[in-house]
Motif scaffolding. Structure first.
Motif, PDB file in Angstrom:
ATOM      1  N   VAL A  38       0.687  -1.236  -0.045  1.00 32.29           N
ATOM      2  CA  VAL A  38       0.069  -0.034   0.028  1.00 32.29           C
ATOM      3  C   VAL A  38       0.695   1.130  -0.050  1.00 32.29           C
ATOM      4  O   VAL A  38       1.842   1.389   0.741  1.00 32.29           O
ATOM      5  N   LYS A  39       0.475   1.895  -1.033  1.00 24.00           N
ATOM      6  CA  LYS A  39       1.541   3.235  -0.984  1.00 24.00           C
ATOM      7  C   LYS A  39       0.496   4.721  -1.145  1.00 24.00           C
ATOM      8  O   LYS A  39      -0.086   4.632  -2.234  1.00 24.00           O
ATOM      9  N   ASP A  40       0.656   5.549  -0.267  1.00 26.46           N
ATOM     10  CA  ASP A  40       0.033   6.947  -0.451  1.00 26.46           C
ATOM     11  C   ASP A  40       1.039   7.839  -1.050  1.00 26.46           C
ATOM     12  O   ASP A  40       2.303   8.024  -0.413  1.00 26.46           O
ATOM     13  N   VAL A  41       0.967   7.881  -2.384  1.00 25.73           N
ATOM     14  CA  VAL A  41       2.034   8.763  -3.116  1.00 25.73           C
ATOM     15  C   VAL A  41       2.169  10.208  -2.720  1.00 25.73           C
ATOM     16  O   VAL A  41       1.231  10.999  -2.679  1.00 25.73           O
ATOM     17  N   ASP A  42       3.336  10.548  -2.465  1.00 26.16           N
ATOM     18  CA  ASP A  42       3.757  11.863  -2.274  1.00 26.16           C
ATOM     19  C   ASP A  42       3.915  12.705  -3.654  1.00 26.16           C
ATOM     20  O   ASP A  42       4.488  12.504  -4.593  1.00 26.16           O
ATOM     21  N   THR A  43       2.928  13.838  -3.776  1.00 31.21           N
ATOM     22  CA  THR A  43       2.737  14.356  -4.953  1.00 31.21           C
ATOM     23  C   THR A  43       4.014  15.189  -5.356  1.00 31.21           C
ATOM     24  O   THR A  43       4.149  15.449  -6.706  1.00 31.21           O
ATOM     25  N   LYS A  44       4.978  15.269  -4.524  1.00 32.68           N
ATOM     26  CA  LYS A  44       6.263  16.156  -4.768  1.00 32.68           C
ATOM     27  C   LYS A  44       7.098  15.027  -5.815  1.00 32.68           C
ATOM     28  O   LYS A  44       7.967  15.276  -6.391  1.00 32.68           O
ATOM     29  N   THR A  45       6.822  13.667  -5.649  1.00 35.71           N
ATOM     30  CA  THR A  45       7.564  12.712  -6.490  1.00 35.71           C
ATOM     31  C   THR A  45       6.860  12.719  -8.115  1.00 35.71           C
ATOM     32  O   THR A  45       7.369  11.982  -8.961  1.00 35.71           O
ATOM     33  N   MET A  46       5.856  13.566  -8.154  1.00 31.07           N
ATOM     34  CA  MET A  46       4.895  13.616  -9.605  1.00 31.07           C
ATOM     35  C   MET A  46       5.507  15.067 -10.271  1.00 31.07           C
ATOM     36  O   MET A  46       5.938  15.794  -9.839  1.00 31.07           O
ATOM     37  N   GLY A  47       5.656  14.601 -11.650  1.00 30.71           N
ATOM     38  CA  GLY A  47       6.295  15.687 -12.469  1.00 30.71           C
ATOM     39  C   GLY A  47       5.114  16.771 -12.698  1.00 30.71           C
ATOM     40  O   GLY A  47       3.969  16.351 -12.368  1.00 30.71           O
ATOM     41  N   GLY A  48       5.513  18.058 -13.128  1.00 30.31           N
ATOM     42  CA  GLY A  48       4.690  19.226 -13.167  1.00 30.31           C
ATOM     43  C   GLY A  48       4.059  19.026 -14.653  1.00 30.31           C
ATOM     44  O   GLY A  48       4.610  18.691 -15.580  1.00 30.31           O
ATOM     45  N   TYR A  49       2.713  19.716 -14.429  1.00 30.99           N
ATOM     46  CA  TYR A  49       2.084  19.744 -15.891  1.00 30.99           C
ATOM     47  C   TYR A  49       2.846  20.620 -16.939  1.00 30.99           C
ATOM     48  O   TYR A  49       2.519  20.063 -18.160  1.00 30.99           O
ATOM     49  N   TYR A  50       3.321  21.413 -16.380  1.00 28.05           N
ATOM     50  CA  TYR A  50       3.952  22.512 -17.478  1.00 28.05           C
ATOM     51  C   TYR A  50       5.330  21.690 -18.154  1.00 28.05           C
ATOM     52  O   TYR A  50       5.391  21.731 -19.385  1.00 28.05           O
ATOM     53  N   ALA A  51       5.941  20.981 -17.436  1.00 23.70           N
ATOM     54  CA  ALA A  51       7.319  20.395 -18.019  1.00 23.70           C
ATOM     55  C   ALA A  51       6.755  19.239 -19.039  1.00 23.70           C
ATOM     56  O   ALA A  51       7.255  19.058 -19.918  1.00 23.70           O
ATOM     57  N   TYR A  52       5.471  18.642 -18.707  1.00 26.75           N
ATOM     58  CA  TYR A  52       5.079  17.850 -19.335  1.00 26.75           C
ATOM     59  C   TYR A  52       4.385  18.252 -20.893  1.00 26.75           C
ATOM     60  O   TYR A  52       4.566  17.685 -21.833  1.00 26.75           O
ATOM     61  N   TRP A  53       3.801  19.350 -20.635  1.00 22.86           N
ATOM     62  CA  TRP A  53       3.253  20.128 -21.963  1.00 22.86           C
ATOM     63  C   TRP A  53       4.640  20.498 -22.606  1.00 22.86           C
ATOM     64  O   TRP A  53       4.589  20.510 -23.898  1.00 22.86           O
ATOM     65  N   LEU A  54       5.513  20.959 -22.154  1.00 21.41           N
ATOM     66  CA  LEU A  54       6.645  21.513 -22.980  1.00 21.41           C
ATOM     67  C   LEU A  54       7.428  20.213 -23.762  1.00 21.41           C
ATOM     68  O   LEU A  54       7.827  20.352 -25.032  1.00 21.41           O
ATOM     69  N   LYS A  55       6.983  19.278 -23.329  1.00 20.31           N
ATOM     70  CA  LYS A  55       7.606  17.932 -23.916  1.00 20.31           C
ATOM     71  C   LYS A  55       6.625  17.509 -25.164  1.00 20.31           C
ATOM     72  O   LYS A  55       7.022  17.106 -26.160  1.00 20.31           O
ATOM     73  N   HIS A  56       5.341  17.662 -25.127  1.00 17.14           N
ATOM     74  CA  HIS A  56       4.276  17.162 -25.943  1.00 17.14           C
ATOM     75  C   HIS A  56       3.793  18.192 -26.714  1.00 17.14           C
ATOM     76  O   HIS A  56       3.379  17.972 -27.676  1.00 17.14           O
ATOM     77  N   LYS A  57       3.695  19.267 -26.202  1.00 11.16           N
ATOM     78  CA  LYS A  57       3.020  20.665 -26.800  1.00 11.16           C
ATOM     79  C   LYS A  57       1.749  20.080 -27.613  1.00 11.16           C
ATOM     80  O   LYS A  57       1.443  20.623 -28.813  1.00 11.16           O
ATOM     81  N   ASP A  58       0.738  19.490 -26.849  1.00 11.44           N
ATOM     82  CA  ASP A  58      -0.381  19.443 -27.351  1.00 11.44           C
ATOM     83  C   ASP A  58      -1.660  19.799 -26.335  1.00 11.44           C
ATOM     84  O   ASP A  58      -1.255  20.290 -25.210  1.00 11.44           O
ATOM     85  N   THR A  59      -2.856  19.192 -26.382  1.00 15.41           N
ATOM     86  CA  THR A  59      -3.822  19.872 -25.594  1.00 15.41           C
ATOM     87  C   THR A  59      -4.352  18.645 -24.817  1.00 15.41           C
ATOM     88  O   THR A  59      -5.431  18.449 -23.879  1.00 15.41           O
ATOM     89  N   ASN A  60      -3.634  17.436 -24.848  1.00 15.69           N
ATOM     90  CA  ASN A  60      -4.063  16.229 -24.371  1.00 15.69           C
ATOM     91  C   ASN A  60      -3.959  16.189 -22.749  1.00 15.69           C
ATOM     92  O   ASN A  60      -2.751  15.456 -21.906  1.00 15.69           O
ATOM     93  N   ALA A  61      -4.614  16.755 -21.852  1.00 17.94           N
ATOM     94  CA  ALA A  61      -4.644  16.710 -20.441  1.00 17.94           C
ATOM     95  C   ALA A  61      -4.970  15.150 -20.017  1.00 17.94           C
ATOM     96  O   ALA A  61      -4.130  15.193 -18.871  1.00 17.94           O
ATOM     97  N   LEU A  62      -5.798  14.588 -20.406  1.00 22.39           N
ATOM     98  CA  LEU A  62      -5.881  13.263 -19.990  1.00 22.39           C
ATOM     99  C   LEU A  62      -4.881  12.449 -19.957  1.00 22.39           C
ATOM    100  O   LEU A  62      -4.428  11.429 -18.913  1.00 22.39           O
ATOM    101  N   ARG A  63      -4.014  12.632 -21.120  1.00 21.35           N
ATOM    102  CA  ARG A  63      -2.782  11.832 -21.033  1.00 21.35           C
ATOM    103  C   ARG A  63      -1.704  12.123 -20.082  1.00 21.35           C
ATOM    104  O   ARG A  63      -0.983  11.244 -19.281  1.00 21.35           O
ATOM    105  N   TYR A  64      -1.751  13.473 -19.844  1.00 20.42           N
ATOM    106  CA  TYR A  64      -0.742  13.885 -18.514  1.00 20.42           C
ATOM    107  C   TYR A  64      -1.356  13.260 -17.377  1.00 20.42           C
ATOM    108  O   TYR A  64      -0.602  12.767 -16.523  1.00 20.42           O
ATOM    109  N   TYR A  65      -2.534  13.169 -17.108  1.00 20.26           N
ATOM    110  CA  TYR A  65      -3.060  12.568 -15.705  1.00 20.26           C
ATOM    111  C   TYR A  65      -2.495  11.142 -15.744  1.00 20.26           C
ATOM    112  O   TYR A  65      -2.044  10.506 -14.752  1.00 20.26           O
ATOM    113  N   ALA A  66      -2.881  10.529 -16.824  1.00 14.70           N
ATOM    114  CA  ALA A  66      -2.843   9.360 -16.733  1.00 14.70           C
ATOM    115  C   ALA A  66      -1.249   8.686 -16.798  1.00 14.70           C
ATOM    116  O   ALA A  66      -0.969   7.690 -16.047  1.00 14.70           O
ATOM    117  N   ALA A  67      -0.608   9.385 -17.574  1.00 11.04           N
ATOM    118  CA  ALA A  67       1.032   9.038 -17.562  1.00 11.04           C
ATOM    119  C   ALA A  67       1.507   9.501 -15.974  1.00 11.04           C
ATOM    120  O   ALA A  67       2.585   8.631 -15.557  1.00 11.04           O
TER     121      ALA A  67
END
Length: 299
Positions: A230-259
């Motif tokens: 069982v693991k309660d994930v520390d959100t600090k270990t998650m990547g930021g949304y803007y860094a994700y967008w800079l990599k993909h540069k599209d509108t797919n927010a669901l993929r950000y959440y899923a990834a």
């Protein structure tokens, strides 16, 4: 005298009805807007059954034009289909563009809704696809709008942020189901999703309960014979949304959440060597990090 009194009342009532009809007609005419003008709010007596569930979310890679069918009685709805925002017939000359496509299930039926916007208006909302025709509005005589237009980088970032917010503000169960479906696909060959483990994860995240009791309540067979991680994930270990967008540069927010969730689930599966997983996901609605709260259970 009684007969005269009734005549006076009848004449008065006729005047009120006639005056009311004129005022209603004037009000109706004043509410009708065309082109990119702002519409009046739709009638408050239009009520939606709230059992409308998002089952698919598809972002668009370019702007595709549509316009309303003449005389359409369709409404433009909010994302959860609980509030009518505008009457589509109030925009007979508007060219709309589709930001996203959403499959919404109501009872046993599923329909595709388009999230519409206009480049010249702040009006936006969700409309049933069957009320629209593809292409520029025939009344449009300009040259700036095209049937298909590429997104600018600014469009992509704005729409990505809009989609982050829209998804996060869905009911928690709908948000979780959309993300879980994507994560399950990513985990093929790496682990098997178990809905009972997701129920267990929810119990552990929301109640003061032991692993054994949570597993039993979730309907897991022979929980004492299983070893749970069982693991309660520390959100600090998650990547930021803007860094994700800079990599993909599209509108797919669901993929950000899923990834974001997938990387955490894969890490737990790899570290524990366990192949069955479930998760409880709660969206961040603060508008700051968009990092979901996540509890993972595996065995």
């Amino acid at each position: 005298m009684k007969k005269i009194g009734w005549m006076v009342v009848a004449l008065g009532l006729a005047w009120v009805l006639a005056n009311g009809s004129v005022q209603a007609a004037d009000k109706s005419q004043s509410q009708v807007k065309t082109g990119a003008q702002t519409s009046s709010q739709s009638s408050t007596n239009v009520v939606s059954n709230q059992n409308y569930v998002w089952t698919k979310f598809l972002n668009r890679k370019e702007a595709v034009a549509y316009y309303a069918l003449p005389g359409s009685s369709a409404y433009m709805w909010n994302a959860t289909h609980t509030k009518p925002l505008h009457k589509l017939k109030n925009y007979p000359k508007t060219t709309w563009y589709v930001k996203n496509s959403v499959v919404i299930k109501h009872g046993n039926r599923s329909n595709v809704y388009y999230e519409l916007y206009s480049p010249y208006s702040a009006v936006t909302g969700y409309v049933w696809r069957g009320a629209l025709t593809k292409g520029l509005n025939p009344d449009y005589k300009g040259t700036a709008l095209k049937a298909v237009m590429p997104y600018t980088l600014a469009n992509k970032l704005d729409f990505f942020r809009d989609n982050l917010k829209t998804l996060a503000n869905l009911p928690q169960s709908q948000f979780a189901n959309l993300v879980t479906e994507q994560v399950t696909g990513y985990m093929q060959g790496k682990g098997t999703y178990d809905s009972k483990l997701s129920t267990m994860a929810k119990l552990l995240a929301t109640q003061d309960i032991s692993n054994k009791d949570a597993a039993t309540k979730a309907g897991i067979t022979s929980p004492t014979a299983l070893s749970f991680t069982v693991k309660d994930v520390d959100t600090k270990t998650m990547g930021g949304y803007y860094a994700y967008w800079l990599k993909h540069k599209d509108t797919n927010a669901l993929r950000y959440y899923a990834a974001t969730v997938y990387l955490q689930v894969k890490r737990v599966a790899q570290q524990s060597g366990q192949q069955h997983f479930g998760m409880y996901i709660v969206p961040d609605r603060s508008g700051t990090t968009w990092k979901p709260k996540l509890t993972i259970v595996a065995y």
